[in-house]
Enzyme design. Structure first.
Site, PDB file in Angstrom:
ATOM      1  N   PHE A 362       0.805  -1.238   0.000  1.00 38.65           N
ATOM      2  CA  PHE A 362       0.000   0.000   0.000  1.00 38.65           C
ATOM      3  C   PHE A 362       0.834   1.283   0.000  1.00 38.65           C
ATOM      4  O   PHE A 362       0.424   2.297   0.601  1.00 38.65           O
ATOM      5  CB  PHE A 362      -0.972  -0.001   1.211  1.00 38.65           C
ATOM      6  CG  PHE A 362      -1.633  -1.322   1.438  1.00 38.65           C
ATOM      7  CD1 PHE A 362      -2.487  -1.859   0.490  1.00 38.65           C
ATOM      8  CD2 PHE A 362      -1.390  -2.050   2.588  1.00 38.65           C
ATOM      9  CE1 PHE A 362      -3.080  -3.099   0.685  1.00 38.65           C
ATOM     10  CE2 PHE A 362      -1.969  -3.283   2.792  1.00 38.65           C
ATOM     11  CZ  PHE A 362      -2.820  -3.807   1.837  1.00 38.65           C
ATOM     12  N   CYS A 363       2.000   1.259  -0.639  1.00 43.27           N
ATOM     13  CA  CYS A 363       2.880   2.452  -0.670  1.00 43.27           C
ATOM     14  C   CYS A 363       3.145   2.969   0.742  1.00 43.27           C
ATOM     15  O   CYS A 363       3.216   4.189   0.974  1.00 43.27           O
ATOM     16  CB  CYS A 363       2.283   3.562  -1.528  1.00 43.27           C
ATOM     17  SG  CYS A 363       2.195   3.137  -3.252  1.00 43.27           S
ATOM     18  N   ALA A 364       3.252   2.049   1.680  1.00 43.53           N
ATOM     19  CA  ALA A 364       3.550   2.426   3.066  1.00 43.53           C
ATOM     20  C   ALA A 364       4.518   1.374   3.619  1.00 43.53           C
ATOM     21  O   ALA A 364       4.254   0.736   4.641  1.00 43.53           O
ATOM     22  CB  ALA A 364       2.267   2.502   3.890  1.00 43.53           C
TER      23      ALA A 364
END
Ligand SMILES: Cc1ncc(COP(=O)(O)O)c(C=O)c1O
Length: 437
Positions: A362-364
């Site tokens: 999740f781009c995290a």
């Protein structure tokens, strides 16, 4: 098939695709259950109506004297008012149109006159841009209270120009107490930016009463998927900074030796603007502002609790949380299932049940590492989600854990797919028809 079907969609508001049917790998079709609102939300009817209404008048903005140009220009400029009203922006806050949240945060990062403090749970869009000007990352604690104490310590230890925090985590949906954080930041002489990519579509935000100085969000996550985003914030930094892009529209006058740049917002909007995207974003702001907030929040809470409660009964399901004491969250549920790869589960839900979820990191990445998982599943809820969608997702996961998938799946180039894949996509006649070719 119609894009909107109020009678057949038990959703809170009419969104495009709410009666979409999708093919199943085992044959036949089923109503699409969209649990990927946090990535991109379907368009609200008011949004597509506004865009369709403007299209005949679509013409150059700012530069044309023709009637259509004047209408397009008015529409573009009045969109700033819609966004400002939606957020109850203060008089010294300007509305700058961008492509999306990432663009907005990069723009602001180029304007900040000093260090930016961030938490290590942010989306990459609110982590990476700040490295240009001095970024200080604070590791979150197990509780929000302790996390706030760490932020206070950091802000007191050395002056920082900006505190950049997420309004709602894109992984867990958890909310931070923004008004309190704004107060703390201001006590330390620091301004606050809120990455509202996940908050704005779900909750009303009041810039005046919370004291938030800067805020960014994306049209495509707020039911306006036409390529526009926004940065709203205090004028002085925006006026003092170099223009985000150098070019036409951002200037007052140019000679062969000099240039006089325009103030914000034009200063940071060089080039032909995305009139339709901005009109869509304004329509979404107007439509969201008209919805009763309590009804929206209750709708989401009910569905989120129903989903969590149902998934809790499935052996091996584990939920992701950042804080032990978080009191509130938007409609996002992240989880893992023991013994199953998230990518395979997502492929199974799509192929065998017509359910769309998100899997991965999740781009995290720093947050996922902190939570001790390589990847997870994320189901996100929005205005078009129904209790039937939720029950289908729970049943599909329960069936998977109980009996395994009914089809074969293989991983190629990092992606899980059914083998054989029988569904038509963009390179088939049916898929091409869906794209309008
Ligand atoms: C919290 C958060 N911030 C920023 C972004 C980046 O948004 P965009 O890709 O629209 O620029 C996202 C996207 O998922 C997000 O969830």
């Amino acid at each position: 098939m119609t894009a909107f079907a109020d009678q057949t969609c038990a959703a809170l508001a009419p969104v495009s695709g709410c009666d979409l049917r999708v093919p199943l790998v085992q044959g036949g079709t089923i109503g699409y259950a969209n649990f990927d609102y946090a990535a991109s939300a379907p368009a609200l009817r008011q949004v597509t109506d506004r865009v369709a209404g403007l299209l005949p008048y679509y013409a150059s903005v700012h530069r044309g004297a023709g009637y259509a140009s004047r209408v397009s220009t008015d529409c573009y400029e009045s969109a700033r008012g819609s966004v400002a009203r939606f957020l109850n922006a203060a008089d010294d806050q300007v509305v700058v149109f961008t492509r999306n949240t990432t663009d907005s945060l990069n723009l602001l990062a180029a304007c900040v006159p000093g260090d930016t403090v961030v938490l290590d749970v942010e989306h990459h869009a609110n982590l990476l841009p700040w490295t240009r000007r001095g970024r200080r990352v604070v590791a979150v604690a197990d509780t929000i209270e302790e996390t706030i104490q760490r932020l206070v310590a950091e802000l007191c230890s050395k002056p920082a120009a900006l505190l950049a925090v997420t309004g709602a985590s894109n992984v867990t949906g958890e909310l931070l107490p923004l008004e309190r954080l704004a107060w703390i930041a201001h006590q330390c002489g620091t301004r606050i930016l809120v990455d509202a990519a996940q908050l704005a579509p779900h909750r009303r935000i009041d810039l005046r009463t919370t004291g938030i100085d800067y805020l960014a969000f994306s049209g495509h996550k707020a039911y306006a998927p036409f390529g526009a985003g926004v940065l709203v914030g205090r004028r002085d930094w925006l006026d003092q900074a170099e223009p985000y892009l150098a070019g036409g529209g951002a200037v007052r006058s140019v000679t062969d030796r000099s240039v006089e740049w325009a103030p914000a917002p034009q200063r940071h909007e060089a080039g032909s603007p995305n009139v339709l995207g901005v009109a869509a974003l304004a329509a979404a702001c107007d439509a969201l502002a008209e919805l009763d907030e309590t009804t929206v929040v209750e709708h989401e809470r009910y569905l989120t609790h129903r989903l969590r409660y149902g998934l809790k009964t499935v052996p091996g399901v584990d939920f992701l949380h950042i804080w032990r004491d978080s009191a509130d969250a938007v409609g996002i549920v992240a989880f893992t299932i023991e013994g199953f790869e998230p990518g395979q589960v997502a492929a199974y839900l799509s192929a065998e049940h017509g359910i769309g979820v998100r899997d991965g990191r999740f781009c995290a990445h720093p947050l996922l590492s902190r939570l001790g998982v390589d990847a997870a599943l994320r189901a996100s809820i929005g205005l078009g989600t129904t209790a039937d969608d939720v029950d289908r997702l729970i049943d599909a996961i329960a069936t998977l854990v109980d009996r395994g998938p009914a089809w074969n799946y293989a991983r190629a180039e990092g992606h899980w797919s059914p083998v054989p894949e029988t569904r038509p996509f963009g390179n088939s006649a049916e898929g091409a028809a869906a794209c309008g070719f």
